[in-house]
Design an enzyme around this catalytic site. Sequence first.
Site, PDB file in Angstrom:
ATOM      1  N   GLU A 494       0.807  -1.235   0.000  1.00 39.67           N
ATOM      2  CA  GLU A 494       0.000   0.000   0.000  1.00 39.67           C
ATOM      3  C   GLU A 494       0.838   1.282   0.000  1.00 39.67           C
ATOM      4  OE1 GLU A 494      -3.242  -0.150   2.878  1.00 39.67           O
ATOM      5  OE2 GLU A 494      -3.470  -2.296   2.618  1.00 39.67           O
ATOM      6  N   HIS A 704      -0.060  -0.791  17.253  1.00 36.01           N
ATOM      7  CA  HIS A 704      -0.223   0.619  17.610  1.00 36.01           C
ATOM      8  C   HIS A 704       0.858   1.079  18.571  1.00 36.01           C
ATOM      9  CE1 HIS A 704      -4.162  -0.614  16.104  1.00 36.01           C
ATOM     10  NE2 HIS A 704      -4.212   0.595  15.620  1.00 36.01           N
TER      11      HIS A 704
HETATM   12  N1  GLN Z   1      -5.344  -2.636   4.912  1.00 35.28           N
HETATM   13  C1  GLN Z   1      -5.258  -1.558   5.835  1.00 35.28           C
HETATM   14  C2  GLN Z   1      -3.800  -1.372   6.279  1.00 35.28           C
HETATM   15  O1  GLN Z   1      -3.140  -2.324   6.450  1.00 35.28           O
HETATM   16  C3  GLN Z   1      -6.122  -1.788   7.043  1.00 35.28           C
HETATM   17  C4  GLN Z   1      -5.999  -0.681   8.037  1.00 35.28           C
HETATM   18  C5  GLN Z   1      -7.042  -0.691   9.146  1.00 35.28           C
HETATM   19  O2  GLN Z   1      -7.597  -1.683   9.488  1.00 35.28           O
HETATM   20  N2  GLN Z   1      -7.287   0.413   9.756  1.00 35.28           N
HETATM   21  O3  GLN Z   1      -3.345  -0.288   6.483  1.00 35.28           O
END
Ligand code: GLN
Length: 765
Positions: A494, A704
């Site tokens: 991504e 996180h």
């Molecule tokens: N596919 C997204 C990522 O990995 C999912 C993020 C999320 O669940 N907030 O960033």
Amino acid sequence: MKTNILGYPRIGSHRELKKACENYWAGKISEEQLLEEGASIRVLNWYLQREYKTDFIPSNDFSFYDHVLDLTLSLGAIPQRYIPLLSKKTDLYFAMARGYQKNAHDIIAMEMTKWFDTNYHYIVPEFTKEQQFSLFHNKALEEYKEAKALGIETKPVIIGPVSFLLLGKEKESGFDKLDITERLVPVYTRMLKELEDAGVEYIQIDEPFLSMDIEEKAKQLYPIVYQQIKDSCPKLKIILTTYFEGLKDNTELALSLPFDTLHVDLVRCPQQLDTILNLFSSDKKLSLGIVDGRNIWKNDFEASLKMIQRASDQLERDRIFIAASSSFLHVPCDLELETKENILTPEIKQWMAFAEQKVKELATLKELLQERPSNQTLEKLEANKKSIRKKQSSSLIHNADVKKQLENISADDSRRKNPFAIRRKKQQDILNLPLFPTTTIGSFPQTKEVRSWRAQFKKGNLSEKEYNDLLRAETQKAIQWQESIGLDVLVHGEFERNDMVEYFGEQLAGFTFSQNGWVQSYGSRCVKPPIIYGDVSRPDPMTIYWTTYANALTDKPVKGMLTGPVTILQWSFVRNDQPRSETCKQIALAIRKEVDNLQQAGISVIQIDEPAIREGLPLRKKDWKIYLDWAVNCFCLSASVVNDETQIHTHMCYSEFNDIIEYIALMDADVITIECSRSQMELLDAFAEFKYPNDIGPGVYDIHSPRIPSVEEMVNLIRKAAKVILSEQLWVNPDCGLKTRGWNETKTALTNMVEAARILRKEIN
Ligand code: GLN
Ligand code: ZN
């Protein structure tokens, strides 16, 4: 009539707070510099509200991380594990929020969860059976004095004691958090007493739970607790504040409490006004929440004036406040910073208002309510009426083609062709995955470099080709690295995405954006929600290029990554001129087309993220079914276009699933990956009890926090999961995407995770 603001965005109009916090965490600025940045944000906010003659300007609405955590620390509800850090308040505070791995300490963070139905996350207070409270520091007092020193009289904002307890979590069994009220209230009232002694006249006490479904025990507590507060602080005028829902069955309870002013949210629940007016007692004041604190559309002055009129038919004018519906924490700072017409066109911009504009709207409404408003003020009313009318009939909003496609949807479009058992076999024939297949949730670190490429590309300093070359190289590295550590189902990373919703919104018709419309999500993390202003459609494929590019680099399966319709809806500012369900269905159709294209392009695993499905739940249980029916249906509509052989994943985070598990099952994803690690697999109980039929990937570590999990720790968590879920059903993955993490920690953590899965495979064999 006085104007009342419940809270102002605390991140600063250019996200100054984010930058300061992150620099402080990285050791780049001193504690003193951090504190100064905070102070300057507060001062600017106060000055701004004073400039527009706001009568009740909030203080203590500022926070370096989260206002619930602020109160937890103020009241000394510091979990045992942080005791070694007691002497350094700032470090202690951030350790509670983010965990602490320094100076031979390794302390995990407190849990975080969604703030009602918003995308803001708060740090969950932890309570033990023997929980003690003490006034650790009085932040509300400090900030009140700080404003006072500038000549600004403020109204401190504090979460009420009952809501505070209800927001928290029992960390051990054998007691009810409400039973510790007796220990909480004396400390809480001492905090208020100090405010009273310092000259505070009005205080805003937030009791959002008064507009939620609450148990009998909480209902009984309210009068007792508030009487104690009243007795201890007789001079304090309490603005008892509720938001996000109507008081409904708690109306009489709320009205019976010893407040000076009651604040209600009339954007979310306009119906409650009449009920309240009928029961309102003659010595109290009412704050009408009419300027939307949750959305970015301009206030409809005519409608607001009508609402205020209804109140003033029954109450003297000086007993009415005109107010924001909720804190402005949930909207961006300033629409005037939107200067690029190619991003936000003037036509759409004039329909909107951000926090600063909303402060002005309140000022204008107040002027309009004067005996003889000036001509200038009346002109503002006319301009407002005109703009509201223009929006309703704008051709930008309506698309006949989309409306027709929606009409043609049939029930079959939302169902997979065969049940999971059949699909599973066909998928396994193709994918050939080991027991405990490992995967990640989609994103890999969005490093400074990756973000700077995008910035440079946007500025025109990088050509499209140069930018894409860099992204291709980064994607390739990510694929190779995943292969090298032995992950089973890969992701492309991504890197091309700014944000999981914005990326899609930018490619969909009916969406617009802001340059600077940031809203706090948690801590220093901010999001810039897209704005859905019109009918949604997908002109072109959105993800095919990057997915197929990555897929061609490896023999392992690469997941196609999509954001689901409910999440896109939930994390955008939505239209207020049609039901959310209608907008959601339009988005679902667009995603469905993308899923179809991915399958055609040879992608055999497709993940449709729905992290926001739970937060979309209406706050009152009575309304759940209607929502869940359409939300699940929208997910299914987007996913069910595929053949049996294509494996559909979904992902959800920060959710409790117990009460919606049957609907999650109805989504019928072949694999669901979920957040679990912060709550040590507790979430899995719901899946186990329900005998959830499809595959599950409970997150085995918390992304996180920068903390790196050990192999052993993850082995233990998977073992714990395997006690309640069949091993054949289990996947191994982190609990969310890795975009906020650095590569170093990510590499070690994932290598450990793959190792953990290997150990368990051996164990089973
Ligand atoms: N596919 C997204 C990522 O990995 C999912 C993020 C999320 O669940 N907030 O960033
Ligand atoms: Zn997630």
